[in-house]
Design a protein around this motif. Sequence first.
Motif, PDB file in Angstrom:
ATOM      1  N   ALA A  46       0.842  -1.197   0.000  1.00 17.13           N
ATOM      2  CA  ALA A  46       0.000   0.000   0.000  1.00 17.13           C
ATOM      3  C   ALA A  46       0.874   1.241   0.000  1.00 17.13           C
ATOM      4  CB  ALA A  46      -0.913   0.006   1.229  1.00 17.13           C
ATOM      5  N   THR A  54      -4.384  10.798  -1.850  1.00 12.39           N
ATOM      6  CA  THR A  54      -4.497   9.574  -2.633  1.00 12.39           C
ATOM      7  C   THR A  54      -3.850   8.410  -1.896  1.00 12.39           C
ATOM      8  OG1 THR A  54      -2.480  10.166  -3.824  1.00 12.39           O
ATOM      9  CG2 THR A  54      -4.569  10.751  -4.858  1.00 12.39           C
ATOM     10  N   THR A  55      -4.402   7.242  -2.107  1.00 12.15           N
ATOM     11  CA  THR A  55      -3.852   6.006  -1.584  1.00 12.15           C
ATOM     12  C   THR A  55      -3.939   4.935  -2.661  1.00 12.15           C
ATOM     13  OG1 THR A  55      -6.003   5.363  -0.669  1.00 12.15           O
ATOM     14  CG2 THR A  55      -4.497   6.525   0.805  1.00 12.15           C
ATOM     15  N   ASP A  56      -3.177   3.881  -2.463  1.00  9.44           N
ATOM     16  CA  ASP A  56      -3.168   2.784  -3.417  1.00  9.44           C
ATOM     17  C   ASP A  56      -2.929   1.495  -2.648  1.00  9.44           C
ATOM     18  OD1 ASP A  56      -1.089   1.778  -6.245  1.00  9.44           O
ATOM     19  OD2 ASP A  56      -3.215   1.426  -5.850  1.00  9.44           O
ATOM     20  N   TYR A  57      -3.556   0.420  -3.094  1.00 10.34           N
ATOM     21  CA  TYR A  57      -3.436  -0.870  -2.422  1.00 10.34           C
ATOM     22  C   TYR A  57      -3.185  -1.980  -3.431  1.00 10.34           C
ATOM     23  CZ  TYR A  57      -5.677   1.576   1.464  1.00 10.34           C
ATOM     24  OH  TYR A  57      -5.978   2.469   2.458  1.00 10.34           O
ATOM     25  N   ALA A  62      -6.384  -5.318  -0.916  1.00  7.23           N
ATOM     26  CA  ALA A  62      -7.446  -4.319  -1.083  1.00  7.23           C
ATOM     27  C   ALA A  62      -8.739  -4.837  -0.449  1.00  7.23           C
ATOM     28  CB  ALA A  62      -7.644  -4.021  -2.561  1.00  7.23           C
ATOM     29  N   LEU A 103       2.403   8.369  -6.456  1.00  6.46           N
ATOM     30  CA  LEU A 103       2.505   7.073  -5.798  1.00  6.46           C
ATOM     31  C   LEU A 103       3.146   6.084  -6.763  1.00  6.46           C
ATOM     32  CD1 LEU A 103      -0.983   6.791  -4.055  1.00  6.46           C
ATOM     33  CD2 LEU A 103       1.161   7.704  -3.147  1.00  6.46           C
ATOM     34  N   ARG A 105       4.063   1.657  -7.212  1.00  7.90           N
ATOM     35  CA  ARG A 105       4.072   0.282  -6.725  1.00  7.90           C
ATOM     36  C   ARG A 105       5.436  -0.378  -6.962  1.00  7.90           C
ATOM     37  NH1 ARG A 105      -1.734  -2.494  -8.377  1.00  7.90           N
ATOM     38  NH2 ARG A 105      -3.079  -0.943  -7.374  1.00  7.90           N
TER      39      ARG A 105
END
Length: 123
Positions: A46, A54-57, A62, A103, A105
């Motif tokens: 994450a 903003t966020t990301d998983y 998730a 962001l 990954r």
Amino acid sequence: QVLLVESGGGLVQAGDSLRLSCVASRRPFAMGWFRQVPGKEREFVAAASWTRDTTDYAHSIAGRATISRGVANDTVSIHLQVNNAKPEDTAVYYCAARISLNLSRNRNDYQYWGQGTQVTVSS
């Protein structure tokens, strides 16, 4: 330089929740969590931006995880809560930070890393 210190790892039962924290010595643009098991590459979990809301998983987590941000005195922190923990969540979890607005990954996009904290989920 950004120093990162993780805490909160340990042994949890499958189905329980776990919460990890990471304190940063100064505020980067984005912070994230990665995890690694022996013999495998470090994988994204994450991320959250400090400059954008903003966020990301990762798909694997998730819906079960929440990443949050905190500010106290001169330090900033991020927290990862994982609900309904599964044995496959067992890994060393690393906090990471990057000096970028976006962001990512990709672990190679992060310039700073913590020492890691072991999480073991027993079935």
